[in-house]
Structures are given as structure tokens and as C-alpha cells.
Design an enzyme around this catalytic site. Structure first.
Site, mmCIF file in Angstrom:
data_model
loop_
_atom_site.group_PDB
_atom_site.id
_atom_site.type_symbol
_atom_site.label_atom_id
_atom_site.label_comp_id
_atom_site.label_asym_id
_atom_site.label_seq_id
_atom_site.Cartn_x
_atom_site.Cartn_y
_atom_site.Cartn_z
ATOM 1 N N CYS A 2 0.845 -1.192 0.000
ATOM 2 C CA CYS A 2 0.000 0.000 0.000
ATOM 3 C C CYS A 2 0.884 1.247 0.000
ATOM 4 O O CYS A 2 1.976 1.256 0.558
ATOM 5 C CB CYS A 2 -0.941 0.100 1.196
ATOM 6 S SG CYS A 2 -2.096 -1.259 1.287
ATOM 7 N N ARG A 27 3.767 -0.288 -4.940
ATOM 8 C CA ARG A 27 3.574 -0.811 -3.579
ATOM 9 C C ARG A 27 2.301 -1.640 -3.436
ATOM 10 O O ARG A 27 2.092 -2.320 -2.433
ATOM 11 C CB ARG A 27 3.511 0.349 -2.579
ATOM 12 C CG ARG A 27 4.757 1.202 -2.574
ATOM 13 C CD ARG A 27 4.622 2.336 -1.589
ATOM 14 N NE ARG A 27 4.597 1.841 -0.236
ATOM 15 C CZ ARG A 27 5.663 1.636 0.520
ATOM 16 N NH1 ARG A 27 6.852 1.881 0.024
ATOM 17 N NH2 ARG A 27 5.552 1.186 1.749
ATOM 18 N N TRP A 74 -2.776 -2.810 -1.627
ATOM 19 C CA TRP A 74 -2.467 -4.232 -1.789
ATOM 20 C C TRP A 74 -3.246 -4.907 -0.677
ATOM 21 O O TRP A 74 -2.909 -4.780 0.508
ATOM 22 C CB TRP A 74 -0.966 -4.458 -1.626
ATOM 23 C CG TRP A 74 -0.519 -5.856 -1.953
ATOM 24 C CD1 TRP A 74 -0.203 -6.343 -3.188
ATOM 25 C CD2 TRP A 74 -0.307 -6.932 -1.035
ATOM 26 N NE1 TRP A 74 0.176 -7.655 -3.087
ATOM 27 C CE2 TRP A 74 0.117 -8.050 -1.781
ATOM 28 C CE3 TRP A 74 -0.457 -7.079 0.348
ATOM 29 C CZ2 TRP A 74 0.407 -9.277 -1.198
ATOM 30 C CZ3 TRP A 74 -0.169 -8.301 0.930
ATOM 31 C CH2 TRP A 74 0.265 -9.386 0.153
ATOM 32 N N ASN A 100 -1.296 2.363 5.539
ATOM 33 C CA ASN A 100 -0.426 1.297 5.047
ATOM 34 C C ASN A 100 -0.018 0.474 6.263
ATOM 35 O O ASN A 100 0.542 1.024 7.207
ATOM 36 C CB ASN A 100 0.817 1.911 4.373
ATOM 37 C CG ASN A 100 1.859 0.875 4.020
ATOM 38 O OD1 ASN A 100 1.543 -0.275 3.763
ATOM 39 N ND2 ASN A 100 3.116 1.290 3.998
ATOM 40 N N GLY A 101 -0.325 -0.826 6.244
ATOM 41 C CA GLY A 101 0.042 -1.674 7.381
ATOM 42 C C GLY A 101 -1.111 -2.566 7.789
ATOM 43 O O GLY A 101 -2.044 -2.788 7.004
ATOM 44 N N GLU A 482 17.690 -17.015 -9.191
ATOM 45 C CA GLU A 482 17.223 -15.667 -9.527
ATOM 46 C C GLU A 482 16.590 -15.638 -10.927
ATOM 47 O O GLU A 482 15.562 -14.992 -11.142
ATOM 48 C CB GLU A 482 18.398 -14.683 -9.396
ATOM 49 C CG GLU A 482 18.102 -13.246 -9.761
ATOM 50 C CD GLU A 482 17.016 -12.580 -8.906
ATOM 51 O OE1 GLU A 482 16.579 -13.157 -7.903
ATOM 52 O OE2 GLU A 482 16.578 -11.498 -9.290
ATOM 53 N N LYS A 486 12.763 -14.589 -11.671
ATOM 54 C CA LYS A 486 12.371 -13.517 -12.612
ATOM 55 C C LYS A 486 11.327 -14.037 -13.583
ATOM 56 O O LYS A 486 10.325 -13.381 -13.840
ATOM 57 C CB LYS A 486 13.573 -12.977 -13.405
ATOM 58 C CG LYS A 486 14.562 -12.136 -12.659
ATOM 59 C CD LYS A 486 14.057 -10.790 -12.188
ATOM 60 C CE LYS A 486 13.469 -10.857 -10.826
ATOM 61 N NZ LYS A 486 14.216 -10.565 -9.658
ATOM 62 N N GLU A 489 7.862 -14.724 -11.751
ATOM 63 C CA GLU A 489 7.102 -13.607 -11.182
ATOM 64 C C GLU A 489 6.572 -12.648 -12.232
ATOM 65 O O GLU A 489 5.538 -12.016 -12.018
ATOM 66 C CB GLU A 489 7.894 -12.864 -10.105
ATOM 67 C CG GLU A 489 9.075 -12.071 -10.593
ATOM 68 C CD GLU A 489 9.837 -11.399 -9.456
ATOM 69 O OE1 GLU A 489 9.250 -11.107 -8.420
ATOM 70 O OE2 GLU A 489 11.038 -11.167 -9.634
ATOM 71 N N HIS A 505 18.796 -36.359 -8.162
ATOM 72 C CA HIS A 505 18.131 -36.806 -6.939
ATOM 73 C C HIS A 505 16.628 -36.541 -6.983
ATOM 74 O O HIS A 505 15.989 -36.448 -5.943
ATOM 75 C CB HIS A 505 18.771 -36.131 -5.722
ATOM 76 C CG HIS A 505 20.223 -36.454 -5.587
ATOM 77 N ND1 HIS A 505 20.672 -37.702 -5.222
ATOM 78 C CD2 HIS A 505 21.334 -35.720 -5.827
ATOM 79 C CE1 HIS A 505 21.991 -37.703 -5.212
ATOM 80 N NE2 HIS A 505 22.417 -36.514 -5.587
ATOM 81 N N LYS A 604 6.045 -4.222 -4.280
ATOM 82 C CA LYS A 604 7.507 -4.109 -4.190
ATOM 83 C C LYS A 604 8.010 -4.192 -2.756
ATOM 84 O O LYS A 604 9.031 -4.799 -2.488
ATOM 85 C CB LYS A 604 7.964 -2.798 -4.816
ATOM 86 C CG LYS A 604 9.467 -2.712 -4.867
ATOM 87 C CD LYS A 604 9.965 -2.182 -6.158
ATOM 88 C CE LYS A 604 11.450 -2.340 -6.294
ATOM 89 N NZ LYS A 604 11.819 -3.605 -6.913
HETATM 90 C C1 F6R Z 1 11.777 -10.214 -6.632
HETATM 91 C C2 F6R Z 1 11.702 -9.205 -5.587
HETATM 92 C C3 F6R Z 1 11.442 -9.655 -4.202
HETATM 93 C C4 F6R Z 1 12.287 -8.841 -3.209
HETATM 94 C C5 F6R Z 1 11.910 -9.211 -1.777
HETATM 95 C C6 F6R Z 1 12.774 -8.513 -0.758
HETATM 96 O O1 F6R Z 1 12.024 -9.654 -7.872
HETATM 97 O O2 F6R Z 1 11.809 -8.036 -5.843
HETATM 98 O O3 F6R Z 1 11.688 -11.010 -4.057
HETATM 99 O O4 F6R Z 1 13.629 -9.092 -3.449
HETATM 100 O O5 F6R Z 1 10.567 -8.877 -1.542
HETATM 101 O O6 F6R Z 1 12.662 -7.130 -0.849
HETATM 102 P P1 F6R Z 1 13.720 -6.176 -0.178
HETATM 103 O O7 F6R Z 1 15.007 -6.364 -0.876
HETATM 104 O O8 F6R Z 1 13.159 -4.793 -0.368
HETATM 105 O O9 F6R Z 1 13.803 -6.564 1.265
#
Ligand code: F6R
Length: 609
Positions: A2, A27, A74, A100-101, A482, A486, A489, A505, A604
Site C-alpha cells: 500500500c 507498492r 495491496w 499502510n500496514g 534468480e 524472474k 514472477e 536426486h 515491491k
Molecule cells: C523479486 C523481488 C522480491 C524482493 C523481496 C525482498 O524480484 O523483488 O523477491 O527481493 O521482496 O525485498 P527487499 O530487498 O526490499 O527486502
């Protein structure tokens, strides 16, 4: 999760709120709303959907007002709907709140307030705040907010406005971030800096248990007991251009292309190419204290966790200190063992991830040294750690982390070298070849980005696949994780990252012509082992792609397709192997028409547990 925004000033308030919400949209983006106040009414506009839907609905009727608040959501409590969208109202419709929260005790508060005669209209936890402030309101909004928050349990950044004490926005926070922007005759409160950069670079970071009261004359700060407090503004050097797409179709693509510069910026001023010395005294932990470190524990989530896995190799190889790495969401609930000779490193782009912050707080009870590796200046994790090592990536708007991953790896490579020098494991002069290798990385990254068109062409052949396997070994195993993250997601294709040696395995059972494998195979100490893993897949008719050194001819015979990268010191190959995987995921997702910058169900900054 949010985003909240509040504006008071002489400009037209609605466009400012809407533009600000666009910059906070990463957010959360399942519903949005604004409330603006004119002389005798609070005008509310809320929609299910994105800020673009809010904009459309504002076209038919734009409310007027001289100040207001906005929110992008969110959902946590209550499904995404117009009714559950913020701002939320009290019984009189004259007071609204954005939040937010999470309010953990909202059910008991709701029951109590309902018994006292308040009428609730939504399924949200936030609505209790509006009714509580209404309950305590006796003419002063800040006093009512101050009393109401004494009853709240949980985490919140809120902004409240009221017609009964008009011309004011009252903000308060515990947990999620809130910043106050001091413009020229105009004042803002926001979940982060991004919306404010177009108006002011004078920013006050609100701490937990602080209240800000914004009116047309300025901003006053109070603590939760209502006592005035003095706070200084920071001058922020991020520029508004950093949060524009600059001609790229998506922020994610722009941010992928920014990576060579981001690595340069993160290294800049921290290494000497004459002496080989690494300068990280800025982190705020003394070399004497670091010299005593006997164990490093890294905690992080998501992509930051993958950077932590890479850092384990950097630190163990260079500084010869044992490293444990843990998911923050697991670590915080474990009965872990630390002592004052441990260094806890919390890696977090946002510096606000709830699990990472909680893990830091839990760790600190055992009094180790703590170091934050963050991108967002003065974020909670940065402020609560003993020291902070900033990544200089600038604001990252795409929800999927890309440039901040590279910046984290650069910062962590420096940390490893710094620890190695402090501990006498590598003398400064002997570090020079490594530092030179690191310095050469951005140029090599540019070479890979120059091949983006051919990576796009390749990616488009895989748009309709439903499953992918990513394999790597050693320091490139985290890169496989990673790369898979990517892809899943942003394109919603199922992808699994696996260490090559573990294939036999279990996962090898999955291999068929419908499940291609992306292998990450630079020439390093596990190259031959990866070749064996590739043969195992090939014998089961699996289709194989490989990210490999450009002069590696052998690989051409072994796999179906190769994405070439320049050769490099094996320790620093993750900087290079990551890029083709980011581009591969991006082009597939873009072709599938996915919302690349704002993938479904994500946000994010994950400030809920
Ligand atoms: C994936 C992504 C998330 C963040 C995770 C941690 O692309 O962006 O997996 O890496 O939510 O976020 P931070 O680094 O802000 O603690």
C-alpha cells in the site's frame, strides 16, 4: 504494501495526488482512491483496479479541494473492491483515513466501536482507525489521532483529514515508512520519496511513534505523547528523472539497462586502483570491531536472499569467515545462536521488508554487530542496524528487482574484500587484480546488453512453454534461482532453480520435450560437473539453453542454444550471467502481454508478515 500520499498547498490537489499515486503504485495496485476537501465537503473517489482506472473515473467528475490524501492498495483484510478501497470514512463522512500496514486488534476494536454505536461499511482493518479518531475528536484532529493510536496494535503509517478541523493532514507511524516533504509553501506526506522528488528534495523521515501535522504554514512534529519534537530535514540527491521511463517500454527494461552504471556507482569512491585498498569506513562500524568477527549471518528475502547466497561465496572465498545465510521469514522464528563476534548482515533493497526487519530485531537481542545493505536511504533496516552499506542503484520502480540485485552483489563484493583486508587474509596489493576484475565488470555487462536483440529473438521462441528448469552450480546456483524467480514472477511461467548436482536426486524425472532447461555454465571449477549434468538431461531428450563464455566452443556441441557472455574472473561471473536471464524473462513476459512492472499479486515493498 500500500502507498499513502497527502498534499497541502496552493496547487491543484487532484493531479498531484494522482501523479504521486502512480509513483507509489509499485507498492500495491488492486484498488485506489483519493479524498479532497473543499469548504464544506470531503469528496471521495475510489475504484477497484489501478491508478489508470482511478484517472478514468476522475475524468467524468473531478472533485475540487485545497488539500487531500490518496492511497493505492495491496489487499490484506477484505477483497479488492471499491468499498474496501481507501480512504475510509467515519460515521459522519467528514473524516477520512488512508493506511499502510495492518491493525492486528481490529476485530476487538470493531466490536467495541459497533457496540458504542459506530456503523462499519467495509471489511477492512483500516476502518476502525476512522471510527476511533471520530470517537476521540473534540475539535483538534491531532489530539484525536494521538488518543486513537494508543488503542491500535500492529503496524501502520496513516494520514487523516477532517472537515471539522480543516486545513490539516495528520500523519503517524509505527512500522511502515512515512516521509514528509517540505516544499515551497506546500507540504507532503508519502510512503516513500519517489512522488516528492518533482516538488522538493527537502525530506524529513518520520520515525516510529512520531506524528506530523501538516498545514498551509508548515509542518509540526509530535511524539505519541503529544509533546512537540524537533526534526531536521535531509537533502535527498535522487532526481525526478530517475523515476521516469526515459523512452523504455517498461521500468524493468530501463532498470536492466542501468545495471552497468549502477555497479560503477556502487564501486565509486570505495576502491583505490593504486593501492588496492577498499574504503568502507562510511558504514559506521569500526575496522577494529570488524576484525573480531568470527561468523557472518546473512538474512534476507527474495532476490536479496539470492544476493546473500552470492555473498556467501564472496566472503568465504576472500575473507575466510564462515557465512550462514537464512530466509528472514524463517530465521526470525528460529532459536538461533549468535554472540558478539557475529556480524548479522540484513540485505534489503527497500529496507522495509517486514520479515527482514523482524529478523534484524530478533538478532539484535543477542547483541551481535549488525550491518544493513540497503538501497533506500534512511529506511527502517538501515536506521536500526549498527552500520549501513548503501547500494547506489537509485529508485527501482519495476516490482521485479533487477538493478538492485547487481548493486547488492557489487556492495557485497566490496564488503568481502574489506573484511579480507581487515582480517589480513589478503594484503591490499594482492587485492589489486581482483579489484581490477571488478572494475572491468560494468563494461562486460554493456557488451551483454548490446546483444539484447538476439536474446529477445531467442526468448520469443519460448513464449508458449509452461515450465522451465534453471540449473547452476557454485556461485552461479543463486543465479539459477534468480533467473527462475524472474521468469515466474513476471511471466507466470512455472520455473524452478536447482543446483545442477541435485538434478539426479529427483527433478530429472520432470525432464521431457515440454520442459526446457536453462543452464548457467561459465568456465569455473564446476564447469566439467555442469557438463555432466547437461549430458544427463540430453540423454532424456531435454532441450537445453546455456549461458556460457563466448570463447567456449565445447558448449556449442553440448546444448541446443547458447547465450554468449564475455569471460571473467569466475568469482564475478554472477554479474554477467544474471543479465541474459533477466532479459530472457522480460522479453517472454512482455510478449505474453503480462504487466511486467506490476505483476499480479505482488508488491515491491512487503511490509506485512
Ligand atoms: C523479486 C523481488 C522480491 C524482493 C523481496 C525482498 O524480484 O523483488 O523477491 O527481493 O521482496 O525485498 P527487499 O530487498 O526490499 O527486502
Amino acid at each position: 504494501m500500500c502507498g499513502i500520499i497527502g498534499y497541502i498547498g496552493s496547487k491543484d490537489v487532484v493531479p498531484i495526488l494522482v501523479e504521486s499515486l502512480k509513483k507509489l503504485e509499485y507498492r500495491g495496485y488492486d484498488s485506489a482512491g483519493i479524498a479532497v476537501v473543499d469548504e464544506n465537503q470531503v469528496h471521495l473517489k475510489r475504484v477497484k483496479g489501478k491508478i489508470s482506472d482511478l484517472e478514468k473515473s476522475l475524468k467524468s467528475s473531478t472533485p475540487n479541494g485545497s488539500f487531500g490524501v490518496g492511497h493505492t492498495r495491496w489487499a490484506t483484510h477484505g477483497r479488492p473492491s471499491e468499498e474496501n478501497a481507501h480512504p475510509h470514512r467515519d460515521c459522519t463522512d467528514s473524516l477520512v483515513v488512508v493506511h499502510n500496514g495492518i491493525i492486528e486488534n481490529y476485530l476487538s476494536l470493531k466490536k467495541k466501536l459497533t457496540d458504542e454505536g459506530h456503523t462499519f461499511r467495509t471489511e477492512t482493518d483500516t476502518e476502525v482507525i476512522a471510527h476511533l479518531v471520530e470517537k476521540y475528536f473534540r475539535g483538534s484532529l491531532e489530539k484525536a489521532v494521538q488518543q486513537a493510536i494508543q488503542e491500535l496494535e500492529g503496524a501502520y503509517a496513516i494520514a487523516v483529514i477532517s472537515l471539522q478541523d480543516s486545513g490539516k493532514i495528520v500523519a503517524a507511524k509505527i512500522g511502515p515508512p512515512a516521509v514528509v516533504g517540505l516544499g515551497d509553501g506546500e507540504y507532503f506526506v508519502s510512503s516513500d520519496l519517489n512522488p516528492l522528488l518533482s516538488y522538493t528534495q527537502k525530506i524529513v523521515f518520520l520515525e516510529d511513534e512520531e506524528i506530523a501535522v501538516l498545514d498551509s504554514q508548515g509542518v509540526n512534529f509530535l511524539n505519541f505523547q503529544g509533546k512537540p519534537i524537533k526534526k531536521n530535514a535531509d537533502h535527498i540527491t535522487w532526481s525526478p528523472l530517475m523515476v521516469e521511463k526515459s523512452g523504455f517500454k517498461h521500468f524493468m527494461l530501463k532498470e536492466i539497462f542501468e545495471q552497468p552504471q549502477v555497479v560503477r556507482d556502487t564501486l565509486k569512491g570505495r576502491i583505490s586502483l593504486d593501492s588496492g585498498k577498499v574504503f568502507l569506513e562510511e558504514i559506521g562500524i569500526t575496522p577494529q570491531a570488524l576484525e573480531k568477527v568470527k561468523k557472518v549471518v546473512i538474512v534476507a528475502c527474495g532476490t536479496s536472499y539470492h544476493a546473500g547466497l552470492v555473498a556467501k561465496y564472496f566472503i568465504e572465498t576472500l575473507a575466510r569467515i564462515p557465512v550462514e545465510i537464512e530466509f528472514a521469514s524463517e530465521y526470525r522464528y528460529r532459536d538461533f545462536i549468535l554472540d558478539k563476534n557475529a556480524l548479522v548482515v540484513v540485505i534489503s533493497q527497500s529496507g522495509e521488508t517486514a520479515d527482514s526487519l523482524a529478523a534484524l530485531r530478533a538478532a539484535k537481542r543477542q547483541k551481535p554487530l549488525s550491518l544493513a545493505v540497503c538501497n533506500v536511504v534512511k529506511s527502517s533496516i538501515a536506521r536500526e542496524s549498527d552500520g549501513v552499506l548503501y547500494t547506489h542503484a537509485g529508485p527501482e520502480i519495476g516490482v521485479a528487482a533487477t538493478k538492485t540485485f547487481s548493486a547488492q552483489m557489487a556492495a557485497l563484493a566490496l564488503l568481502a574484500l574489506y573484511l579480507a583486508q581487515i582480517k589480513g587474509k589478503i594484503q591490499e596489493q594482492a587485492s589489486l587484480p581482483l579489484i581490477e576484475d571488478l572494475q572491468r565488470i560494468p563494461h562486460k555487462m554493456e557488451k551483454i546488453l548490446n546483444q539484447a536483440a538476439s536474446i529477445e529473438e531467442l526468448a520469443l521462441e519460448f513464449v508458449s512453454f509452461s515450465h522451465f528448469l534453471y540449473l547452476g552450480r557454485g556461485i552461479n546456483f543463486p543465479v539459477a534461482l534468480e533467473g527462475a524467480l524472474k521468469l515466474k514472477e513476471i511471466s507466470y511461467i512455472h520455473a524452478e532453480g536447482y543446483p545442477g548436482g541435485e538434478m539426479k536426486h529427483g527433478p530429472i524425472a520432470l525432464i521431457d520435450e515440454k520442459m526446457p532447461t536453462m543452464t548457467v555454465i561459465p568456465k569455473d571449477n564446476v564447469y566439467e560437473k555442469m557438463l555432466s549434468n547437461i549430458s544427463e538431461i540430453k540423454s532424456r531428450v531435454g532441450y537445453i539453453l546455456a549461458v556460457a563464455f563466448e570463447e567456449d566452443e565445447e558448449i556449442l556441441e553440448r546444448v541446443d542454444r547458447v547465450i554468449p557472455i564475455p569471460s571473467a574472473n569466475p568469482l564475478f561471473t554472477p554479474f554477467l550471467t544474471t543479465l541474459p536471464l533477466q532479459l530472457f524473462a522480460y522479453y517472454i513476459a512482455a510478449k505474453r502481454g503480462a504487466d511486467v512492472d506490476q505483476p499480479r499479486n505482488l508488491a515491491k515493498s512487503v511490509t506485512v508478515e
